[in-house]
Design an enzyme around this catalytic site. Structure first.
Site, PDB file in Angstrom:
ATOM      1  CG  PHE A 153     -22.656   4.347   1.835  1.00  0.00           C
ATOM      2  CD1 PHE A 153     -21.558   4.856   2.631  1.00  0.00           C
ATOM      3  CD2 PHE A 153     -23.658   5.459   1.644  1.00  0.00           C
ATOM      4  CE1 PHE A 153     -21.355   6.018   3.181  1.00  0.00           C
ATOM      5  CE2 PHE A 153     -23.482   6.545   2.541  1.00  0.00           C
ATOM      6  CZ  PHE A 153     -22.540   7.058   3.305  1.00  0.00           C
ATOM      7  NE  ARG A 155     -21.780  -4.168   0.039  1.00  0.00           N
ATOM      8  CZ  ARG A 155     -22.526  -5.149   0.425  1.00  0.00           C
ATOM      9  NH1 ARG A 155     -22.047  -5.916   1.586  1.00  0.00           N
ATOM     10  NH2 ARG A 155     -23.757  -5.227   0.499  1.00  0.00           N
ATOM     11  CG  ASN A 209     -14.892   3.835   1.920  1.00  0.00           C
ATOM     12  OD1 ASN A 209     -15.846   2.778   2.056  1.00  0.00           O
ATOM     13  ND2 ASN A 209     -14.708   4.002   0.530  1.00  0.00           N
ATOM     14  CG  LEU A 251     -14.323  -9.643  11.709  1.00  0.00           C
ATOM     15  CD1 LEU A 251     -14.840 -10.489  12.822  1.00  0.00           C
ATOM     16  CD2 LEU A 251     -13.434  -8.447  12.042  1.00  0.00           C
ATOM     17  CB  CYS A 261     -13.276   2.729  -2.597  1.00  0.00           C
ATOM     18  SG  CYS A 261     -14.265   2.742  -4.121  1.00  0.00           S
TER      19      CYS A 261
HETATM   20  C1  UGA Z   1     -15.747  -0.294  -0.386  1.00  0.00           C
HETATM   21  C2  UGA Z   1     -16.748  -0.256   0.688  1.00  0.00           C
HETATM   22  O1  UGA Z   1     -16.893  -1.635   1.108  1.00  0.00           O
HETATM   23  C3  UGA Z   1     -18.085   0.262   0.143  1.00  0.00           C
HETATM   24  O2  UGA Z   1     -18.970   0.462   1.207  1.00  0.00           O
HETATM   25  C4  UGA Z   1     -17.779   1.560  -0.479  1.00  0.00           C
HETATM   26  O3  UGA Z   1     -18.967   2.119  -0.965  1.00  0.00           O
HETATM   27  C5  UGA Z   1     -16.869   1.513  -1.791  1.00  0.00           C
HETATM   28  O4  UGA Z   1     -15.588   0.840  -1.051  1.00  0.00           O
HETATM   29  C6  UGA Z   1     -16.424   2.852  -2.444  1.00  0.00           C
HETATM   30  O5  UGA Z   1     -16.194   3.612  -1.764  1.00  0.00           O
HETATM   31  O6  UGA Z   1     -16.816   2.983  -3.277  1.00  0.00           O
HETATM   32  P1  UGA Z   1     -14.988  -2.260  -2.461  1.00  0.00           P
HETATM   33  O7  UGA Z   1     -14.163  -1.241  -2.768  1.00  0.00           O
HETATM   34  O8  UGA Z   1     -16.028  -2.685  -3.655  1.00  0.00           O
HETATM   35  O9  UGA Z   1     -16.121  -1.262  -1.474  1.00  0.00           O
HETATM   36  O10 UGA Z   1     -14.560  -3.334  -1.702  1.00  0.00           O
HETATM   37  P2  UGA Z   1     -14.650  -4.070  -0.349  1.00  0.00           P
HETATM   38  O11 UGA Z   1     -15.722  -5.133  -0.150  1.00  0.00           O
HETATM   39  O12 UGA Z   1     -14.811  -2.973   0.827  1.00  0.00           O
HETATM   40  O13 UGA Z   1     -13.177  -4.709  -0.382  1.00  0.00           O
HETATM   41  C7  UGA Z   1     -12.025  -3.682  -0.318  1.00  0.00           C
HETATM   42  C8  UGA Z   1     -10.836  -4.923   0.033  1.00  0.00           C
HETATM   43  O14 UGA Z   1     -10.910  -5.151   1.371  1.00  0.00           O
HETATM   44  C9  UGA Z   1     -10.721  -5.925  -1.134  1.00  0.00           C
HETATM   45  O15 UGA Z   1      -9.421  -6.212  -1.471  1.00  0.00           O
HETATM   46  C10 UGA Z   1     -11.185  -7.102  -0.293  1.00  0.00           C
HETATM   47  O16 UGA Z   1     -10.621  -8.254  -0.533  1.00  0.00           O
HETATM   48  C11 UGA Z   1     -10.641  -6.477   1.221  1.00  0.00           C
HETATM   49  N1  UGA Z   1     -11.303  -7.485   2.233  1.00  0.00           N
HETATM   50  C12 UGA Z   1     -12.613  -7.063   2.334  1.00  0.00           C
HETATM   51  C13 UGA Z   1     -10.567  -8.337   3.055  1.00  0.00           C
HETATM   52  O17 UGA Z   1      -9.512  -8.488   3.082  1.00  0.00           O
HETATM   53  N2  UGA Z   1     -11.311  -8.725   4.108  1.00  0.00           N
HETATM   54  C14 UGA Z   1     -12.569  -8.554   4.273  1.00  0.00           C
HETATM   55  O18 UGA Z   1     -13.083  -9.370   5.081  1.00  0.00           O
HETATM   56  C15 UGA Z   1     -13.486  -7.908   3.328  1.00  0.00           C
END
Ligand code: UGA
Length: 434
Positions: A153, A155, A209, A251, A261
């Site tokens: 899980f 990030r 996810n 959010l 991911c």
């Molecule tokens: C995500 C999950 O958050 C992790 O819990 C999971 O373990 C991981 O995938 C995985 O499956 O390996 P990650 O890909 O590192 O983690 O990135 P996130 O922080 O989830 O961000 C994903 C996307 O959502 C990014 O483009 C980010 O900019 C966007 N995002 C995130 C938003 O647009 N708004 C937010 O409030 C949060």
């Protein structure tokens, strides 16, 4: 498993390398196999293959103490290890399905080398039902090896902290003994352990996810609606997030979710659900909304530039989010690609990214990026961009216009510096709007 026991890890990607170093930190002796020769050579020289806070120090520490070693041979990692983690890629097929051929090949290769009673732990994100199928697959070649699901899980950008202090650990298996052995790895961390069957563990990972993807598409849709009804998304989210059932995290509206991911896993779960005869309509809608978000950002940029053909666009950030050098499925690149196809020139900078596509001109400094630009696009929420003097930015640009796809900047401050400012779900600010 007691500290000092050997554990094998197949794959030194994000998940594999961070897991391996987390286990080394917990006192286990780790053998990691890696198929990419360049990556392997680098790791043997104690070079990390991607930027991740804290990773270099962990690698240096455990390589120096000989708690971790790297090999090209999967069998070498597996043979003498009573537990082996599989952390290899599960890329997408053309229809979005997870391609399990690498996982299957590796399992076929390592399972017969493992001693009876050993545990094969699947860390890679796989569709529900995969662990059961892998167990059936090795029934003849390794009848006494048990497959356990222990999804990851972490990030990116916080991978080391997430691994050393996980909020939860999910372990899916058949025998209590195998689940206990995997649970014993986490005895040093104060965390909740969910013990379940393999398919439930696999679905838990996908559901996490998928929920985040649905949440972000909902937030982005609400931001888009705020623009249509002249409301302010920052205040909407403040009010929304104060409900403890919702919470304020995850959010932030933006150009759509990216990374290695959320997009891939959402499509894979949708395909797996369809294979099982279930139409996961909510998730399908979230994916479609996400696909529409980058073109929506391009429309904003076009309105700011007047026309894209011949426009010069400065882009601050290309990583898929702040805190990483990863550009896989980055919304910044999605937007830049469309801009370039429509005749704009894109000049970008990013504090961490080193690999840029050829349709982008790269500069090191955010101020150099904006020289002569018609529009500044804030594409990744790097805090360093907040330190750039906006008055100087305005002075260097051909026209002082900002499209802030991350709502990073202070809209009023940008307006005071002379900018016409547009965010996502925020009221526009600046001379043209007042
Ligand atoms: C995500 C999950 O958050 C992790 O819990 C999971 O373990 C991981 O995938 C995985 O499956 O390996 P990650 O890909 O590192 O983690 O990135 P996130 O922080 O989830 O961000 C994903 C996307 O959502 C990014 O483009 C980010 O900019 C966007 N995002 C995130 C938003 O647009 N708004 C937010 O409030 C949060």
């Amino acid at each position: 498993m007691t500290p000092g026991s050997q554990i094998g890890v197949v794959g030194a990607g994000y998940v594999g390398l961070v897991t391996a170093l987390g286990l080394a930190e917990a006192g286990f002796d780790i053998v990691v196999s890696e198929a990419d020769g360049r990556r392997l050579d680098g790791l043997r020289r104690q070079e990390i293959p991607f930027f991740e806070p804290g990773l270099f120090d962990l690698l240096t520490k455990h390589a120096t103490q000989r708690r971790i070693r790297f090999t090209a041979s999967n069998a070498d990692a597996a043979q003498a290890s009573p537990m082996v983690f599989i952390a290899v890629p599960t890329p997408a097929n053309e229809n979005g399905d997870a391609d399990l051929s690498i996982v299957e090949r590796v399992v076929d290769e390592v399972a017969p080398t493992m001693a009876p009673g050993s545990v094969l732990v699947i860390k890679s994100t796989v569709p529900p039902g995969t662990g059961d199928r892998l167990q059936a697959r090795i029934a003849v070649i390794a009848p006494d090896v048990e497959v356990v699901s222990n999804p990851e899980f972490l990030r990116q950008g916080r991978a080391v902290a997430d691994t050393l202090q996980p909020d939860r650990v999910v372990i899916g298996g058949v025998s209590e003994a195998a689940i206990d052995r995997v649970a014993s790895l986490y005895s040093g961390a104060s965390t909740r352990i969910v013990r379940t069957d393999r398919t439930t563990a696999e679905l838990t990972k996908h559901a996490a996810n998928a929920y985040l993807a649905v949440r972000l598409s909902f937030v982005n849709a609400t931001a888009n609606l705020a623009e249509a009804v002249d409301a302010d998304i920052d205040e909407v989210l403040e009010g929304l997030g104060l409900d403890p059932r919702i919470g304020r995290g995850f959010l932030s509206p933006g150009p759509g979710f990216g990374g290695s991911c959320l997009p891939k896993d959402s499509r894979a779960l949708l395909a797996a659900a369809a294979d099982a005869g279930f139409d996961f309509g909510v998730l399908r809608a979230a994916i479609a909304a996400n696909d529409a978000q980058a073109p929506r950002m391009v429309d904003k940029i076009e309105r700011a530039a007047g026309t894209l053909d011949g426009a010069r666009v400065a882009m601050w950030g290309v990583a898929f989010k702040a805190g990483t050098d990863d550009t896989r499925e980055s919304p910044a690149l999605r937007v830049a690609r469309i801009l370039a196809d429509r005749g704009a020139s894109v000049v970008a900078c990013d504090p961490m990214v080193t690999d840029f596509p050829t349709f982008i001109t790269v500069v090191d400094d955010p101020l150099d990026a904006v020289d002569g630009a018609d529009v500044l696009v804030v594409a990744t929420e790097w805090p360093a961009f907040l330190d750039v003097e906006l008055k100087e930015v305005a002075a260097r640009m051909a026209r002082p216009r900002i499209v802030d796809m991350r709502n990073l900047l202070d809209a009023d401050e940008a307006a005071r510096a002379g900018f016409d400012y547009v965010g996502v779900g925020r009221r526009p600010a600046g001379p043209a709007f007042t």
